[in-house]
Structure formats: C-alpha cells, structure tokens
Design a protein around this motif. Structure first.
Motif, mmCIF file in Angstrom:
data_model
loop_
_atom_site.group_PDB
_atom_site.id
_atom_site.type_symbol
_atom_site.label_atom_id
_atom_site.label_comp_id
_atom_site.label_asym_id
_atom_site.label_seq_id
_atom_site.Cartn_x
_atom_site.Cartn_y
_atom_site.Cartn_z
ATOM 1 N N TYR A 1 -0.218 -7.893 6.721
ATOM 2 C CA TYR A 1 -1.135 -6.795 5.954
ATOM 3 C C TYR A 1 -1.824 -5.511 5.576
ATOM 4 O O TYR A 1 -2.329 -4.845 4.914
ATOM 5 C CB TYR A 1 -2.020 -7.893 5.650
ATOM 6 N N GLU B 1 -6.333 -2.786 5.083
ATOM 7 C CA GLU B 1 -5.662 -3.532 4.801
ATOM 8 C C GLU B 1 -5.861 -4.156 3.482
ATOM 9 O O GLU B 1 -7.183 -4.905 2.685
ATOM 10 C CB GLU B 1 -5.481 -4.530 6.073
ATOM 11 N N VAL B 2 -4.456 -4.096 3.033
ATOM 12 C CA VAL B 2 -4.070 -5.684 1.782
ATOM 13 C C VAL B 2 -4.940 -6.952 2.065
ATOM 14 O O VAL B 2 -5.063 -7.618 2.915
ATOM 15 C CB VAL B 2 -3.295 -5.612 0.978
ATOM 16 N N SER B 3 -5.567 -7.226 1.257
ATOM 17 C CA SER B 3 -6.695 -8.957 1.313
ATOM 18 C C SER B 3 -5.201 -9.852 1.388
ATOM 19 O O SER B 3 -4.122 -9.558 0.461
ATOM 20 C CB SER B 3 -7.498 -8.989 -0.144
ATOM 21 N N ILE C 1 1.230 -4.366 -5.892
ATOM 22 C CA ILE C 1 -0.202 -4.323 -5.435
ATOM 23 C C ILE C 1 -0.814 -2.794 -6.348
ATOM 24 O O ILE C 1 -1.667 -2.868 -6.356
ATOM 25 C CB ILE C 1 0.045 -4.099 -3.837
ATOM 26 N N ILE D 1 -5.366 0.421 1.382
ATOM 27 C CA ILE D 1 -6.040 0.664 -0.618
ATOM 28 C C ILE D 1 -6.863 1.053 0.058
ATOM 29 O O ILE D 1 -8.290 -0.031 0.112
ATOM 30 C CB ILE D 1 -5.876 -0.944 -1.633
ATOM 31 N N GLY E 1 -3.761 4.327 -1.841
ATOM 32 C CA GLY E 1 -2.593 2.881 -1.520
ATOM 33 C C GLY E 1 -1.482 4.168 -0.447
ATOM 34 O O GLY E 1 -1.635 5.810 -0.209
ATOM 35 N N ALA F 1 -4.765 -10.842 -2.683
ATOM 36 C CA ALA F 1 -4.089 -9.828 -3.691
ATOM 37 C C ALA F 1 -2.640 -9.773 -2.746
ATOM 38 O O ALA F 1 -1.551 -9.358 -3.336
ATOM 39 C CB ALA F 1 -4.891 -8.501 -3.004
ATOM 40 N N TYR F 2 -2.117 -9.706 -1.426
ATOM 41 C CA TYR F 2 -1.014 -10.053 -0.976
ATOM 42 C C TYR F 2 -0.300 -11.074 -1.719
ATOM 43 O O TYR F 2 0.807 -10.813 -2.063
ATOM 44 C CB TYR F 2 -0.621 -9.723 0.251
#
Length: 463
Positions: free
Chosen positions: A65, A74-76, A111, A70, A54, A79-80
């Motif tokens: 984002y 970039e985080v979806s 996250i 991860i 991460g 998920a964010y």
C-alpha cells in the motif's frame, strides 16, 4: 515469477481497461528517483489552490500500500483491493499473463484514474525503455526526468554506463521535455542527448541548487523574479542534485509550451514551492532514529537504503562528513567513536558484495584526533511480499568481504536458527556502545532491511 522486462503484455492488457488519462511526470535513473518523486510530490501538494497528487514508487517499504500514495497518504486497502481485482480479472480473462510488477503498475494507474488526480508522479521500476511504467500513453506524459545513472542491474540493462543510460533514457517522448540531472559518468550526457534527440524530445539540463552555510538552499526558477529560499530536511549533499531535478520539473510545468497550457501557474507559487521543500519526507534514506527496548538503552540509529556502489559511496561520504563536523580540531582531546554497521545485501548478480561495499569500507580518513572503533554485523532481511526472487546474500559472504576490506574489524552474525536476526543484531550493536565514547549504529545495504527496522521500531513512514 521473476523480472521480465517488456511492454507487449501490459500494452495488450491496457486495451481492455478504461483509458489512463492523468497528466503524469515520469522519473527514471539509478539513484535518487524516489527522492525526486517525494520532493516533487511535496511541492505539488503544497500548491494553493491545492492539487490532487498521485505518487507511485517501487519497491514498497512496509507493505504494497505504501508504494501508491494519493495526496501524501498511502492508498487504502479497500481502494487497492478494488483496483487490483479489476486488473487481475482482466489479466486472467484476456490471458495477458502480467508479471507481479506489471500488475502493480497497472493497479496504480487504475487507482489514479479512478481518483482523477490532477497530476501523477511515477517512478520507473527498472531501466526505462522496457519498464512497465513506460506503457503510459505519450499524451499523458508532461515531463520525463532522469536522475544519476550508476552501474546496477547489469543483467537487464548492460554492463556500462552508456548501455544503462541508453535504456533509462528510453522513457523520452516526442515533443515532450526531458530533464537530465547531474551525472557521475560524463558519457551519459552524450548518450541521453542522442536518445532524446532521436525521438524528438526536448532535453533540459537541471539547474544547480545552492546551499550557503549561513543561509537556506537557494534556487533560481525563470518563472519567478527572485530566487526561492527554503530549508531542505533531507540529509546529504546529493539531495541538492535531486532537488535540482525536482525544481527543474516544476519550472518546466510552469513555462514549457507542452505543459504551460494546463495552468499549473494558477496553483504553484514561490511560497508554495518553499513550503513543499520544507515539508518533504522520504523514509529510509539517511534517516535518524532513536531505538530502545527493555534490554537496550537508547541508541542512535542511521538507516539508509544504499544498495549499490554509487549509493554506498554517498553514504560513506555522509558519514565521514557527519563524524568530522565536530572533529575537535580546536581541541587537543582525541575523540573516540563506536561505529557499528548492520548490513544486508540482495543477491543480484553480476553485482557482487565487493562492488557494493568497497566504496563504503574503509571510510575516508577522519583526522588524527578521532579514533574509530568499527564493528560490522551481517543479517538476512525479511523476503518482500510478492517478490520471491529477491534473496539475501549469506551473512558469511558479506563478512568475508568486510574482513578483506577492513581487516581486524569486529564482525558478528546471528545464528542460523535466530527468528529475529535484526533484533539480535541491534542488541549486539548496543553492546558496542558505551557512555565513554560517541556511538552510532548504521543500518544499510538494502531497503528490505530498512523496512525490517521500521517494522521492528514501529516508526511512522510519514509519506
């Protein structure tokens, strides 16, 4: 909501959330934090067997984002949003009243914990001692690191390198290694040694990385019997100093008593380190692009988020080196270069536009066989989401400083009514380019302006 440093709010909220348990590398400093985190993450991601990694950086570039990644992506939004909802609900329920950055930092921790990453690489937001990321539990911190300290954010951190480094070294933890990179101000070394020693940390100086003209970069790591050779794609001599910190962190993960029991040696090899270095990317830092539209023929654009005096000096040195690499010293012909800057600056007193721009203008002497045609445009950047306190310095104020530093320079600013100031500036810059001369357009002064360019050009961030 403005910047409010302090750990009371975030520490209270963390009591009401699932514990954060991820092994973490914490990186602070003034300049180079993002580069170090990107290098370290790339090296860790190249491990075999692979590690789940991460990474948290701030500010974001294009959207919130991209501040949380991860495994290099970039985080979806899903998920964010799920993590953010959990954090905001807890904040409202318990009346902790976190700032926007504190909410973002806790969201990142949630996250990473939910994803059960093997290791998290986290960049300090502002300062260190009182930054929200310093609320991470001591048991989770594997290594703390500090990049070059410069004079910036004086309103929050102090007016001298000593005062600023004292705040930044506040991320040191008891019985944990603290990696210190090369410093511009000698007094920083003594201050950091005092702070780290005072908490019972283990201070380690980053070893130098070398680069030969005929060979790739070379780094010595005690865990491996021979030097590691690789290619570093990030531009600028300063990136060797950043790589020195990242490689020292990796070395520490492998051999330090506080880290070695976690078994990173089962994943990290000399080959994986070399691969990670070769594959590192860090958008918006000395990055070249080709830009064109129906109205603009292809022009070469160098983007860099230099936003303080130290990073402006680095940019100046890089441009001078770039222009002198093929300066025609073996030829009697004089070269003509059209160099056009498009600048934007954040209003951040007591830091002034003069302090930021004076290391950049005038450029160092480029030799008698090179004629430089300098032009400068100043524009506003798009205000970043969630940070209403971030504002542009007026274009007229920037150009007034430029005229004082480099008189007779051609300057330009868009009309106040322009809905697309950067697009207009690039169109104007294209008129400064011609087929008879070499031309380069430089976009700098603020990462927020760099973000505007990425949005306009459709460039892929490639986290």
């Amino acid at each position: 909501m403005s910047i409010e440093l302090g750990l009371d709010r975030i520490q209270r909220l963390l009591q009401y959330l699932p514990p954060y348990t991820r092994p973490t590398v914490h990186v602070g400093g003034t300049n180079g934090k993002g580069s170090v985190t990107s290098m370290l993450s790339s090296i860790l991601l190249a491990s075999n067997p692979p590690l789940s990694v991460g990474r948290f950086n701030s500010p974001h570039l294009l959207s919130v984002y991209d501040s949380i990644a991860i495994n290099g992506k970039e985080v979806s939004p899903r998920a964010y949003d799920a993590a953010r909802s959990t954090v905001v609900s807890a904040d409202k329920e318990h009346g902790t009243r976190l700032t926007n950055f504190e909410l973002l930092a806790v969201t990142a921790l949630v996250i990473f914990e939910t994803a059960k990453v093997d290791i998290a690489v986290i960049e300090v937001g502002l300062g260190g001692r009182l930054d929200a990321t310093n609320a991470i539990p001591d048991d989770c911190i594997l290594v703390s690191a500090m990049t070059t300290v410069g004079v910036d954010h004086q309103a929050f951190l102090g007016n001298t390198p000593s005062a600023i480094s004292s705040e930044k070294a506040g991320i040191a933890r008891k019985n944990k290694p603290f990696i210190l990179g090369k410093q511009q101000y000698p007094e920083v070394y003594d201050v950091v040694e005092t702070i780290v020693g005072g908490v019972g940390g283990d201070l380690i100086r980053a070893r130098q990385v070398t680069r030969r003209e005929w060979n790739p970069i070379s780094l010595d790591m005690p865990y491996f019997p021979a030097p590691i050779h690789s290619q570093l794609p990030l531009q600028g001599a300063h990136q060797l100093d950043n790589l020195a910190i990242a490689s020292e962190i990796v070395s520490t993960l492998l051999i330090h008593p506080a880290c070695a029991p976690l078994g990173f040696c089962k994943h990290i090899t000399a080959d994986s380190i070399a691969k990670g270095i070769r594959e590192v990317v860090w958008p918006g830092r000395l990055s070249f692009h080709i830009y064109s539209t129906k109205e603009i023929k292809p022009i070469v654009v160098l983007v860099d988020g230099a936003h303080n005096s130290a990073s402006a000096a680095t940019l100046s040195d890089y441009i001078a080196h770039l222009l002198s690499v093929s300066d025609g010293s073996n030829s009697s012909k004089t070269r003509s270069i059209n160099l056009t800057f498009i600048l934007s600056l954040s209003h951040s007193p007591p830091k002034t536009p003069l302090q930021t721009l004076s290391p950049l203008f005038p450029l160092p002497a480029l030799g008698s066989k090179l004629t430089l045609n300098l032009s400068v445009a100043a524009v506003d950047f798009t205000p970043p989401d969630g940070m209403p306190w971030v504002k542009s310095v007026p274009s007229s104020e920037i150009l007034e400083v430029v005229n004082g530093l480099v008189p007779d320079t051609t300057v330009w600013a868009p009309s106040d009514a322009s809905p697309h100031p950067l697009e207009d500036a690039l169109l104007w810059a294209s008129t400064r380019c011609d087929d008879q001369s070499e031309s380069l357009v430089v976009i700098s002064g603020s990462l927020y302006l760099v973000a505007d360019f990425y949005r306009l050009s459709g460039s892929d961030l490639n986290l």
